[in-house]
Scaffold this motif. Structure first.
Motif, PDB file in Angstrom:
ATOM      1  N   UNK A   1      80.763 -35.871  20.061  1.00  0.00           N
ATOM      2  CA  UNK A   1      81.084 -37.213  20.547  1.00  0.00           C
ATOM      3  C   UNK A   1      79.933 -37.787  21.373  1.00  0.00           C
ATOM      4  N   UNK A   2      79.491 -39.013  21.070  1.00  0.00           N
ATOM      5  CA  UNK A   2      78.452 -39.647  21.893  1.00  0.00           C
ATOM      6  C   UNK A   2      79.009 -40.242  23.175  1.00  0.00           C
ATOM      7  N   UNK A   3      80.347 -40.256  23.290  1.00  0.00           N
ATOM      8  CA  UNK A   3      80.984 -40.894  24.441  1.00  0.00           C
ATOM      9  C   UNK A   3      81.291 -39.828  25.489  1.00  0.00           C
TER      10      UNK A   3
ATOM     11  N   UNK B   1      62.845 -45.923  23.501  1.00  0.00           N
ATOM     12  CA  UNK B   1      64.020 -46.355  24.256  1.00  0.00           C
ATOM     13  C   UNK B   1      65.227 -45.606  23.715  1.00  0.00           C
ATOM     14  N   UNK B   2      65.959 -44.950  24.589  1.00  0.00           N
ATOM     15  CA  UNK B   2      67.139 -44.194  24.179  1.00  0.00           C
ATOM     16  C   UNK B   2      68.386 -44.952  24.610  1.00  0.00           C
TER      17      UNK B   2
ATOM     18  N   UNK C   1      66.077 -45.246  19.790  1.00  0.00           N
ATOM     19  CA  UNK C   1      66.865 -44.207  19.147  1.00  0.00           C
ATOM     20  C   UNK C   1      68.190 -44.073  19.890  1.00  0.00           C
ATOM     21  N   UNK C   2      69.198 -43.552  19.197  1.00  0.00           N
ATOM     22  CA  UNK C   2      70.500 -43.391  19.841  1.00  0.00           C
ATOM     23  C   UNK C   2      71.343 -42.417  19.044  1.00  0.00           C
ATOM     24  N   UNK C   3      72.317 -41.819  19.715  1.00  0.00           N
ATOM     25  CA  UNK C   3      73.264 -40.959  19.010  1.00  0.00           C
ATOM     26  C   UNK C   3      74.207 -41.787  18.148  1.00  0.00           C
ATOM     27  N   UNK C   4      74.524 -42.998  18.602  1.00  0.00           N
ATOM     28  CA  UNK C   4      75.436 -43.847  17.839  1.00  0.00           C
ATOM     29  C   UNK C   4      74.875 -44.173  16.460  1.00  0.00           C
ATOM     30  N   UNK C   5      73.551 -44.292  16.364  1.00  0.00           N
ATOM     31  CA  UNK C   5      72.913 -44.682  15.108  1.00  0.00           C
ATOM     32  C   UNK C   5      72.233 -43.512  14.403  1.00  0.00           C
ATOM     33  N   UNK C   6      72.421 -42.302  14.914  1.00  0.00           N
ATOM     34  CA  UNK C   6      71.769 -41.134  14.328  1.00  0.00           C
ATOM     35  C   UNK C   6      72.453 -40.732  13.032  1.00  0.00           C
ATOM     36  N   UNK C   7      71.656 -40.217  12.105  1.00  0.00           N
ATOM     37  CA  UNK C   7      72.220 -39.686  10.870  1.00  0.00           C
ATOM     38  C   UNK C   7      72.998 -38.416  11.190  1.00  0.00           C
ATOM     39  N   UNK C   8      74.061 -38.130  10.446  1.00  0.00           N
ATOM     40  CA  UNK C   8      74.824 -36.900  10.693  1.00  0.00           C
ATOM     41  C   UNK C   8      73.916 -35.682  10.614  1.00  0.00           C
ATOM     42  N   UNK C   9      74.016 -34.812  11.600  1.00  0.00           N
ATOM     43  CA  UNK C   9      73.180 -33.619  11.619  1.00  0.00           C
ATOM     44  C   UNK C   9      73.927 -32.410  11.108  1.00  0.00           C
TER      45      UNK C   9
ATOM     46  N   UNK D   1      69.277 -34.248  17.364  1.00  0.00           N
ATOM     47  CA  UNK D   1      69.620 -35.423  16.556  1.00  0.00           C
ATOM     48  C   UNK D   1      68.829 -36.648  17.013  1.00  0.00           C
ATOM     49  N   UNK D   2      68.555 -36.727  18.306  1.00  0.00           N
ATOM     50  CA  UNK D   2      67.740 -37.834  18.806  1.00  0.00           C
ATOM     51  C   UNK D   2      66.282 -37.667  18.385  1.00  0.00           C
TER      52      UNK D   2
END
Length: 234
Positions: free
Chosen positions: A201-203, A16-17, A40-48, A57-58
């Motif tokens: 930005x994830x937004x 689920x993304x 998984x999500x960009x909001x919760x992803x570790x800095x790449x 990153x996902x």
């Protein structure tokens, strides 16, 4: 003494993304349908790294055995739908649904093709995801999607998408364009006027083929409700 062990099949993964209420409802309900949720999500992803694009990153959040056929749902509600789909395109999938509207999916097909997705992959995506049951609210929408996954699982057991390379090799005449994309892309948030790094930005929101970046989810949501107001002042 002899022991007889009954083999137990592992539940297939449901990737689920997103962090939307629909994504959270899918994560909560999936085990009831013999699916192992992995959100998984960009909001919760570790800095790449500097060169890590959103799909990478996902994908870095996934811990799946090679060849594991999964089910996937992208439920970012327009924030990074294209990145979510591209992230899952490298995996073998039995189903891939996108929470969106029919009108927006028509425009997104062009965006996916421009991002390097094959026509076969685009045709594989089920959009809008879920059966049309007149669902209202995140729980009912999640139920309609899970029902569709169950139908695919029971009637179409074979792997329908075998995954494509996560890397896209540009043609020589694309070299200059690729170098341009590698540089930071600074855009102006059309709502508040802040400068936003479009790659980080994830937004984000895609409208009529143009990707807009926002400083926060609040600005993105205000723009999505009434884009004409903000674009007329741009």
């Amino acid at each position: 003494m002899e022991l007889f062990l009954e083999p137990k099949n592992m539940d297939p993964p449901l990737i689920i993304v997103g962090t939307s209420p629909i994504a959270l409802a899918l994560e909560e309900w999936a085990p009831r349908f013999a699916l192992a949720p992995l959100r998984i999500s960009l909001e919760e992803a570790a800095p790449g790294g500097v060169a890590d694009e959103p799909p990478t990153r996902l994908r870095n959040q996934l811990d799946l055995h090679t060849g594991t056929a999964a089910y996937g749902v992208v439920a970012t509600m327009g924030v990074y739908d294209v990145d979510g789909l591209l992230a899952l395109s490298a995996l073998p999938l039995r189903y891939l649904g996108l929470v969106t509207s029919p009108k927006r999916w028509t425009a997104m097909r062009t965006d996916l093709a421009a991002a390097g997705a094959s026509s076969e992959f685009i045709d594989f995506v089920t959009a809008p995801a879920g059966f049309d049951i007149g669902a209202l609210g995140p729980q009912e929408i999640a139920l309609s999607i899970l029902a569709q996954i169950v139908e695919r699982r029971r009637r179409h057991a074979q792997v329908r998408w075998r995954g494509q390379s996560a890397e896209r090799h540009p043609e020589p005449d694309e070299a200059a364009h690729s170098r341009e994309l590698a540089a930071p892309r600074q855009v102006i948030d059309p709502v508040c006027g802040m400068t936003v790094d479009l790659e980080k930005s994830p937004h984000r929101l895609v409208l009529d083929g143009t990707t807009y970046g926002f400083c926060c989810a609040g600005c993105r949501d205000r723009f999505a409700r009434d884009p004409e107001t903000y674009l007329s002042h741009a």
